[in-house]
Design an enzyme around this catalytic site. Structure first.
Site, mmCIF file in Angstrom:
data_model
loop_
_atom_site.group_PDB
_atom_site.id
_atom_site.type_symbol
_atom_site.label_atom_id
_atom_site.label_comp_id
_atom_site.label_asym_id
_atom_site.label_seq_id
_atom_site.Cartn_x
_atom_site.Cartn_y
_atom_site.Cartn_z
ATOM 1 N N ASP A 8 0.855 -1.194 -0.192
ATOM 2 C CA ASP A 8 0.062 -0.098 0.091
ATOM 3 C C ASP A 8 1.016 1.530 -0.194
ATOM 4 O OD1 ASP A 8 -2.057 -2.017 0.261
ATOM 5 O OD2 ASP A 8 -3.013 -1.308 1.997
ATOM 6 N N ASP A 46 -4.533 -1.110 -2.007
ATOM 7 C CA ASP A 46 -5.843 -0.709 -1.459
ATOM 8 C C ASP A 46 -6.772 0.060 -2.673
ATOM 9 O OD1 ASP A 46 -7.028 -1.343 1.153
ATOM 10 O OD2 ASP A 46 -7.086 0.518 1.550
ATOM 11 N N HIS A 48 -10.739 0.704 -2.925
ATOM 12 C CA HIS A 48 -12.030 0.453 -2.613
ATOM 13 C C HIS A 48 -13.021 1.154 -3.453
ATOM 14 C CE1 HIS A 48 -10.571 -0.993 1.320
ATOM 15 N NE2 HIS A 48 -9.998 0.249 1.553
ATOM 16 N N HIS A 81 -10.875 6.602 1.761
ATOM 17 C CA HIS A 81 -9.561 6.443 1.145
ATOM 18 C C HIS A 81 -9.320 5.309 0.179
ATOM 19 C CE1 HIS A 81 -9.778 3.232 3.939
ATOM 20 N NE2 HIS A 81 -8.909 2.767 3.239
ATOM 21 N N LYS A 106 -6.742 -4.629 -3.610
ATOM 22 C CA LYS A 106 -7.530 -5.399 -2.276
ATOM 23 C C LYS A 106 -8.707 -4.562 -1.799
ATOM 24 C CE LYS A 106 -3.991 -4.313 0.923
ATOM 25 N NZ LYS A 106 -4.772 -3.110 1.894
ATOM 26 N N CYS A 151 -2.258 -3.222 7.469
ATOM 27 C CA CYS A 151 -1.912 -4.045 6.370
ATOM 28 C C CYS A 151 -0.878 -4.675 6.275
ATOM 29 C CB CYS A 151 -2.116 -3.238 4.932
ATOM 30 S SG CYS A 151 -3.990 -2.720 4.795
HETATM 31 C C1 VGL Z 1 -5.164 0.155 5.625
HETATM 32 C C2 VGL Z 1 -6.654 1.087 7.035
HETATM 33 C C3 VGL Z 1 -7.506 0.964 5.841
HETATM 34 C C4 VGL Z 1 -3.450 -0.115 5.485
HETATM 35 C C5 VGL Z 1 -5.949 0.248 4.513
HETATM 36 O O1 VGL Z 1 -2.926 0.172 4.150
HETATM 37 O O2 VGL Z 1 -2.907 -0.309 6.422
HETATM 38 N N1 VGL Z 1 -5.492 0.833 6.772
HETATM 39 N N2 VGL Z 1 -7.149 0.539 4.701
HETATM 40 ZN ZN ZN Z 2 -8.628 0.580 3.071
#
Ligand code: VGL
Ligand code: ZN
Length: 214
Positions: A8, A46, A48, A81, A106, A151
């Site tokens: 990420d 990440d 979404h 996010h 993901k 993550c």
């Molecule tokens: C993450 C919270 C929500 C991360 C991703 O990359 O750690 N944390 N989505």
């Molecule tokens: Zn996330």
């Protein structure tokens, strides 16, 4: 074969982003440096949909960082996010993406969050990363990125569970620390479950043969 897993490394997790992790941008130069040592580099992203169930904004009366039950799983609610195709979801522009052989998105299913790069939080579906790494004859992985206590932690733990010798490159990780000690606790948990904590990433540099060969 050894692989480097970048977790990420996206704008939203860096200073100025929607879910900024303190000093998140500082891991990018280390990631760039380390990539040169690996034949195989994969990345998680990440990714979404706007109506994702982990966003506080999608629940009436809820605020970020509250915890709810989301379809049977405990879920921390986050600020919006890493919405698919948004600037925040893009890899940080300083990241050398040329060496990344495959990206694993993901968190694409709005009904469940996915911290790990391998499985969603309910281990309902695989992203295909374990299968891919095994196809490439990978036996050992090195994990770095954001965020240490979410993550990165779940990616490292699942890597270990999948049977890869798993290393955490701790200097190239930064965490959220919802509670003061969360990052330290996450590192302890990884260690206790068999993940090797690499304290000094420079020990991995200039040793191409060591890292490349099995
Ligand atoms: C993450 C919270 C929500 C991360 C991703 O990359 O750690 N944390 N989505
Ligand atoms: Zn996330």
């Amino acid at each position: 074969m050894k692989a480097l897993i970048l977790v990420d490394l996206q704008n939203d997790f860096c200073p100025g982003g929607h879910l900024a992790v303190k000093e998140g941008d500082m891991v990018i130069p280390i990631a760039n440096e380390l990539m040169e040592q690996f034949e195989l580099v994969v990345a998680t992203q990440d990714w979404h949909p706007a109506d994702h169930g982990s966003f506080a904004a999608n629940h009436m009366w809820r605020k970020p960082y509250q915890v709810i039950d989301l379809n049977g799983l405990e879920q921390v609610l986050w600020p919006i996010h890493c919405v698919q195709e948004s600037f925040g979801a893009q890899f940080v522009k300083e990241l050398n993406t040329q060496k990344i052989t495959k990206v694993f998105p993901k968190g694409t299913d709005k009904t469940i969050d996915s911290y790990s790069g391998f499985y969603d939080n309910g281990k309902r579906k695989s992203t295909g990363m374990a299968e891919y790494l095994k196809e490439q004859q990978v036996t050992e992985v090195f994990v770095l990125g954001l965020a240490t206590d979410f993550c990165v932690k779940f990616t490292a733990l699942h890597a270990q569970e999948e049977g890869f010798d798993t290393n955490l490159i701790v200097q190239a990780c930064r965490g959220v620390n919802l509670k003061e000690n969360d990052v330290d606790l996450a590192i302890e948990e990884m260690k206790s479950k068999g993940v090797t904590i690499v304290e000094d990433y420079t020990t991995l540099l200039g040793s191409k043969e060591m890292v490349k060969n099995t």
